[in-house]
Design a protein around this motif. Sequence first.
Motif, PDB file in Angstrom:
ATOM      1  N   SER A 115     -11.789  20.184  40.448  1.00 48.74           N
ATOM      2  CA  SER A 115     -12.915  19.247  40.512  1.00 48.74           C
ATOM      3  C   SER A 115     -12.392  17.829  40.648  1.00 48.74           C
ATOM      4  N   ASN A 116     -11.844  17.563  41.817  1.00 48.85           N
ATOM      5  CA  ASN A 116     -11.324  16.234  42.127  1.00 48.85           C
ATOM      6  C   ASN A 116     -12.453  15.497  42.824  1.00 48.85           C
ATOM      7  N   THR A 117     -13.175  14.700  42.052  1.00 47.72           N
ATOM      8  CA  THR A 117     -14.377  14.064  42.598  1.00 47.72           C
ATOM      9  C   THR A 117     -14.245  12.546  42.585  1.00 47.72           C
ATOM     10  N   ILE A 118     -14.867  11.953  43.594  1.00 53.61           N
ATOM     11  CA  ILE A 118     -14.881  10.498  43.736  1.00 53.61           C
ATOM     12  C   ILE A 118     -16.302  10.083  44.097  1.00 53.61           C
ATOM     13  N   GLU A 119     -16.778   9.054  43.428  1.00 59.93           N
ATOM     14  CA  GLU A 119     -18.100   8.534  43.729  1.00 59.93           C
ATOM     15  C   GLU A 119     -18.005   7.018  43.754  1.00 59.93           C
ATOM     16  N   VAL A 120     -18.489   6.418  44.816  1.00 55.70           N
ATOM     17  CA  VAL A 120     -18.443   4.960  44.956  1.00 55.70           C
ATOM     18  C   VAL A 120     -19.848   4.483  45.307  1.00 55.70           C
ATOM     19  N   ILE A 121     -20.379   3.626  44.445  1.00 60.09           N
ATOM     20  CA  ILE A 121     -21.747   3.133  44.630  1.00 60.09           C
ATOM     21  C   ILE A 121     -21.690   1.637  44.893  1.00 60.09           C
ATOM     22  N   GLY A 122     -22.264   1.229  46.013  1.00 62.01           N
ATOM     23  CA  GLY A 122     -22.265  -0.185  46.352  1.00 62.01           C
ATOM     24  C   GLY A 122     -23.675  -0.722  46.488  1.00 62.01           C
ATOM     25  N   SER A 123     -23.762  -1.993  46.810  1.00 63.73           N
ATOM     26  CA  SER A 123     -25.069  -2.638  46.911  1.00 63.73           C
ATOM     27  C   SER A 123     -25.868  -2.134  48.110  1.00 63.73           C
ATOM     28  N   ASP A 124     -25.182  -1.631  49.125  1.00 65.65           N
ATOM     29  CA  ASP A 124     -25.881  -1.195  50.343  1.00 65.65           C
ATOM     30  C   ASP A 124     -25.764   0.289  50.635  1.00 65.65           C
ATOM     31  N   GLY A 125     -25.072   1.014  49.776  1.00 69.07           N
ATOM     32  CA  GLY A 125     -24.918   2.437  50.042  1.00 69.07           C
ATOM     33  C   GLY A 125     -23.947   3.040  49.057  1.00 69.07           C
ATOM     34  N   ALA A 126     -23.696   4.327  49.226  1.00 67.91           N
ATOM     35  CA  ALA A 126     -22.843   5.042  48.277  1.00 67.91           C
ATOM     36  C   ALA A 126     -22.275   6.281  48.942  1.00 67.91           C
ATOM     37  N   ILE A 127     -21.167   6.757  48.401  1.00 67.89           N
ATOM     38  CA  ILE A 127     -20.593   8.022  48.866  1.00 67.89           C
ATOM     39  C   ILE A 127     -20.183   8.842  47.661  1.00 67.89           C
ATOM     40  N   GLY A 160      -4.322  12.238  36.847  1.00 64.81           N
ATOM     41  CA  GLY A 160      -4.758  10.839  36.819  1.00 64.81           C
ATOM     42  C   GLY A 160      -4.183  10.009  37.951  1.00 64.81           C
ATOM     43  N   SER A 161      -2.935  10.260  38.316  1.00 66.70           N
ATOM     44  CA  SER A 161      -2.340   9.452  39.385  1.00 66.70           C
ATOM     45  C   SER A 161      -3.074   9.671  40.706  1.00 66.70           C
ATOM     46  N   HIS A 162      -3.531  10.880  40.965  1.00 64.26           N
ATOM     47  CA  HIS A 162      -4.341  11.131  42.166  1.00 64.26           C
ATOM     48  C   HIS A 162      -5.615  10.272  42.140  1.00 64.26           C
ATOM     49  N   THR A 163      -6.294  10.335  41.019  1.00 64.97           N
ATOM     50  CA  THR A 163      -7.565   9.610  40.910  1.00 64.97           C
ATOM     51  C   THR A 163      -7.349   8.107  41.027  1.00 64.97           C
ATOM     52  N   ILE A 164      -6.336   7.617  40.333  1.00 65.30           N
ATOM     53  CA  ILE A 164      -6.067   6.175  40.366  1.00 65.30           C
ATOM     54  C   ILE A 164      -5.692   5.747  41.780  1.00 65.30           C
ATOM     55  N   ASP A 165      -4.866   6.542  42.447  1.00 62.93           N
ATOM     56  CA  ASP A 165      -4.506   6.184  43.818  1.00 62.93           C
ATOM     57  C   ASP A 165      -5.747   6.145  44.705  1.00 62.93           C
ATOM     58  N   LEU A 166      -6.619   7.133  44.562  1.00 68.77           N
ATOM     59  CA  LEU A 166      -7.802   7.172  45.425  1.00 68.77           C
ATOM     60  C   LEU A 166      -8.723   5.979  45.179  1.00 68.77           C
ATOM     61  N   VAL A 167      -8.981   5.656  43.923  1.00 66.94           N
ATOM     62  CA  VAL A 167      -9.923   4.548  43.690  1.00 66.94           C
ATOM     63  C   VAL A 167      -9.305   3.213  44.101  1.00 66.94           C
ATOM     64  N   ARG A 168      -8.009   3.027  43.910  1.00 74.56           N
ATOM     65  CA  ARG A 168      -7.366   1.799  44.390  1.00 74.56           C
ATOM     66  C   ARG A 168      -7.459   1.709  45.917  1.00 74.56           C
ATOM     67  N   TRP A 169      -7.161   2.825  46.568  1.00 80.70           N
ATOM     68  CA  TRP A 169      -7.176   2.864  48.030  1.00 80.70           C
ATOM     69  C   TRP A 169      -8.578   2.571  48.565  1.00 80.70           C
ATOM     70  N   LEU A 170      -9.566   3.158  47.917  1.00 77.61           N
ATOM     71  CA  LEU A 170     -10.935   3.018  48.429  1.00 77.61           C
ATOM     72  C   LEU A 170     -11.591   1.709  48.016  1.00 77.61           C
TER      73      LEU A 170
END
Lengths: 369, 369, 369, 369
Positions: free
Chosen positions: A258-270, A187-197
Amino acid sequence: MTLQAGFIGYGFMGKAHANALARLPMFFPDVPAVERHMLCGRNEERVKAAADRFGFTHTTDDWETLVESVDVLYNLGPNGLHADPSIAALERDVHVLCEKPLASTLENAERMVEAARDSDAVAACAFNYRYVPALRLAKDLIDRGALGDVRHVRGSYLGDWQADADHPWTWRNDADLAGYGQVADVGSHTIDLVRWLVGGIDDVSGRLATQVAERPAPDGDGSRPVTTDDAYVATVSFESGAIGVLEGSSVATGHKASNTIEVIGSDGAIRFDLERLNELEVHDADGRGYERILVTDEDDPYGDRWWPAGHTIGWEHTVVHENYEFCRAIAGDGGDVVPFSEAFEVLRIVDALVESDAHGERRSLHVDD
Amino acid sequence: MTLQAGFIGYGFMGKAHANALARLPMFFPDVPAVERHMLCGRNEERVKAAADRFGFTHTTDDWETLVESVDVLYNLGPNGLHADPSIAALERDVHVLCEKPLASTLENAERMVEAARDSDAVAACAFNYRYVPALRLAKDLIDRGALGDVRHVRGSYLGDWQADADHPWTWRNDADLAGYGQVADVGSHTIDLVRWLVGGIDDVSGRLATQVAERPAPDGDGSRPVTTDDAYVATVSFESGAIGVLEGSSVATGHKASNTIEVIGSDGAIRFDLERLNELEVHDADGRGYERILVTDEDDPYGDRWWPAGHTIGWEHTVVHENYEFCRAIAGDGGDVVPFSEAFEVLRIVDALVESDAHGERRSLHVDD
Amino acid sequence: MTLQAGFIGYGFMGKAHANALARLPMFFPDVPAVERHMLCGRNEERVKAAADRFGFTHTTDDWETLVESVDVLYNLGPNGLHADPSIAALERDVHVLCEKPLASTLENAERMVEAARDSDAVAACAFNYRYVPALRLAKDLIDRGALGDVRHVRGSYLGDWQADADHPWTWRNDADLAGYGQVADVGSHTIDLVRWLVGGIDDVSGRLATQVAERPAPDGDGSRPVTTDDAYVATVSFESGAIGVLEGSSVATGHKASNTIEVIGSDGAIRFDLERLNELEVHDADGRGYERILVTDEDDPYGDRWWPAGHTIGWEHTVVHENYEFCRAIAGDGGDVVPFSEAFEVLRIVDALVESDAHGERRSLHVDD
Amino acid sequence: MTLQAGFIGYGFMGKAHANALARLPMFFPDVPAVERHMLCGRNEERVKAAADRFGFTHTTDDWETLVESVDVLYNLGPNGLHADPSIAALERDVHVLCEKPLASTLENAERMVEAARDSDAVAACAFNYRYVPALRLAKDLIDRGALGDVRHVRGSYLGDWQADADHPWTWRNDADLAGYGQVADVGSHTIDLVRWLVGGIDDVSGRLATQVAERPAPDGDGSRPVTTDDAYVATVSFESGAIGVLEGSSVATGHKASNTIEVIGSDGAIRFDLERLNELEVHDADGRGYERILVTDEDDPYGDRWWPAGHTIGWEHTVVHENYEFCRAIAGDGGDVVPFSEAFEVLRIVDALVESDAHGERRSLHVDD
């Protein structure tokens, strides 16, 4: 400038950081040389064998000796051992790279932040996934607005390392030794990544589970209870207005890392999956679907250091990059490291998830709330 | 036996069910013939044009007339119109297939359940994704224990139909007209699927968002406020001990109909994405990774009705299967339909998510709690 | 035993092999130590800088000096320079690892095979893709019959390194300097892999193309003609009865290092893509589809040398494994290397493709034909 | 205008075209009504049952009667039966849609082309994959230059319908009855697609195989020899300078309907797999990787006829589109059909592959050569 490094721990992480230091001169000659000076561990025979293998010239079974003998401390021991050696080192202005999560309790983590604040040394926490080229490219895209306003976030880290109920009990299954379970470990990996991103987190709501309640004792004699979580799920709200889910498990069959990150925004996504770490999938709202990008070009993050385009790197390279940034920070040449204060914020969110689960209520992360 | 069917609604769902009825005789000749008898809608010109196109012989602008004229009612109107015509039909023992979510309020949904209980007619809710062959195969695997104890569940339905902030306001953006937002519109599909596959839900914790706060009025004159959620996330605990996450959004760029389900158990796992509805990915813990299966073999669910192996079906076939099962139920020949009582449970969970979000606390689904 | 190694060439391949030697002691301590003794190149300044970077203690601009100074020769120069230094080394019983293709002409290749036959030293050709763990797993599966009789083979290596017509001319675009074009450069990799995996080749039919007919001169002054092929396609028949296709290109937009292999047999199938080198897809005819396997387990090929399951390796690790096997062969401890005689067979097939294209006829590979 | 249609054949293709005609009125009301008038087949009982199921009002066992009774002939019988009824129909100006390959011999195919030339009726060959929306989008991209100059082409159609050596013998395994084997059965699809997308073919070189030499007789009594190919591979050169490979097999384990097309040009590339027929992957050389596009938008080919974006279609829809275009052609309203002359060119290439294989030489397709 040649630095003397000392490691606490010679398991998986010891091997990964020793390898990283060994590779810097050929690929990142622009940072100071770091000698693998002293390795610290309790079992004399094993620590000597590891030192030989990993290229250390000295060994010790006493971390205080270690701290007094080196310029840089790599704290790679169990979570409960993160605080004291790190603080002792920082008090001597010895630089510290400490494995995540920062500590096994919030109190210890807070003491470490204070020690870092009062020290002239660099104090960094080893969230190595910030150094995946694909994720750095994602960060670039987000920072320069290519995704617009972030709306939806998914962060997950599922593995099967304890999926088999017959997998032996380890110290990570014990609340006293580990502090937290998977909510902190992955969880700390995931939390760090989403905060950072994505930025600051407003509130979270967590649900923890212990899906294998007891495991065979490591010595084969009977079984021992599991007192930490082996899986968690959470909702998260960001200060920016985005919402998201977080997940982690060490008992998820069919998943390796399976360390996955998905970020969806109004103009694009990764989106990203560590099992395919050379790839980033990018959606541009002016286009249609996701474009799969191999992040190995010369002008990709760290791309000029390794091989021609199309020649992939592996997991260990994230640790090499991390060490490069850490060494740059020590040399006063920038260096994008994770300060203890950010690692503390991550642990504060881990703790909020545990509290949220225990009390059945959402937890605000605002200090004033 | 030839049945006379009447439809309320001639939009997307009207077209889908009209097509389904038209296709039954050639592919599912073992159920009673259903004639497209009467189509009901407010705009006379449009309803006549639709009736002509969809093969209906009569039209009306009055749902009471419709209910009195048919053996089977397809209630495909806005959520707020689900209760009264359905109840009137059931009181006359007219069979009802009602679109999801069951109603716009829990109270209306409860009245519908009572009417169904007191009627001799079949009352079914149109959760069409239960009829995807790949998901029926998943259900089979889970039911016969191939996944062992379920540990982790992910259900998601992301789309971009309102991702553009300039997309006009619709009735679904209005709390009074729609009752709930995406938490019910796509969320009810996800909740129905995970309950069907994994079993009863213990508690949930939801977080809703309205990420586009106002939208252009449909008549082009100014803008109107969005008073429903356009995205939600949730944690969920199952009676069996599994935990999971649920997500839904209509403002997720890069996603068209990302209706995904993932179920991870102690002995195996499955995952599914509606955008590739002919496929199921299956992990067997005795093996290593996920096997991608094309679910088009003759002995796959409904596989013998369509085309030789490898020749895929599309979204509309889920609605054909649903109509087949509904007709079987009417004929008293089995028929795997979703009774109103189950659809009510789904809506109860939707409502719990809304309440959880509003009060910042987890909600138990137990009636006694 | 400590061996002194000398390299001809300090470009991409020089860097890759220097890195490999540097990594052996930590990960493969069971082979003899190899010192990076002498680096050979024409440009004194550059060769000294490279020696410094890659860890060599001496430099020279004369390959004869090099051959006389070392125990092991790494021949990493242009194809036209493969024969003479390798032969000189073998005559002195200096071990040779020579990059692929073996030579720029069949005649030279034949001389190299003879020199290898007459020498007590190890002579190996650097077909590094044989050392991808996923492909070694594929080889295992095929060898133990898991695929049954092989029926269909696809081998492809597509890249875009010269896809842009404005990419400058290089020696590889010149028939005199390179001998062959992509049919040898990437084609030799593909031919080696399919021979290794599936067995002897009966006949081939090739079609070569030069799709960018001239390119800017490297010095920026005008353009130069391309006299080698930049893409080829071929059919192939195997002695076992299997048929297949081979493809290669350096002008394929959208492909970075699409080195793919697919082998379909009566009882199963495998497929592989170098861009995802940690993965193997495996079909078992008793099952249904392809199972995606992450080949990073401890008992996978070389899996116990690196990191815990799920932690991927990169392209460079194939070169490390290759060096490990080469060192084992030198030590007389097994060592799975590609002898010159096999590399000659590969070049014979390359040549047959060129002849087949020129004459418009299929070419048998049987010596008697 | 209402047209009377007659079908020869009531198997898979009969069902597919009957379904297509049944669906036109609801989804493509802009073409003339076509009544399923008469079904022709040898077994009276079976043909009556099929007529009942497929919605035909009359039956016959005599194709001459059929031809005299209808406005449109669907020739869906075995390849050997394509010529005579089609020619008889065209001589009466009865429109013909004939299944592929056009005939079992080049001579018959030539006679059919002549009959088509002399007739006022529409004569079309049923290459249904031209009507996949994703492939029409690909064609659009290529035609408007988005891919630049095409360099590399891959066309493949692999299936496992006879992968099991115990699968019974069928007429397709007999050279006298079928003319050609898989080189025509699946090969004609691939050849038609690459010609349609990329343009004229210069020369080919083929390799055919019969990998299962005998099969159980259909009546269970002993076995029968397989005298057609069950797999083929080929190289191909296009007039434009592109090169490529073609492949087909009915004995490829792990593949169901792997009908794939890949076109790589100087400015971009596309790839397609029939098992995921709603998707097209598109590379733009100004970008980096391939973008996966779901081809279900309203403005995609045929997208406005079916369902909202994200709601996929299936294999059968290609046949519906084909029938729509055929009916448009009959109505004189455009209609993008495949004329017999193009289908003849496809068969000429099939034949060239067979000859190439037999003689071990490349075959030019130029008439003058």
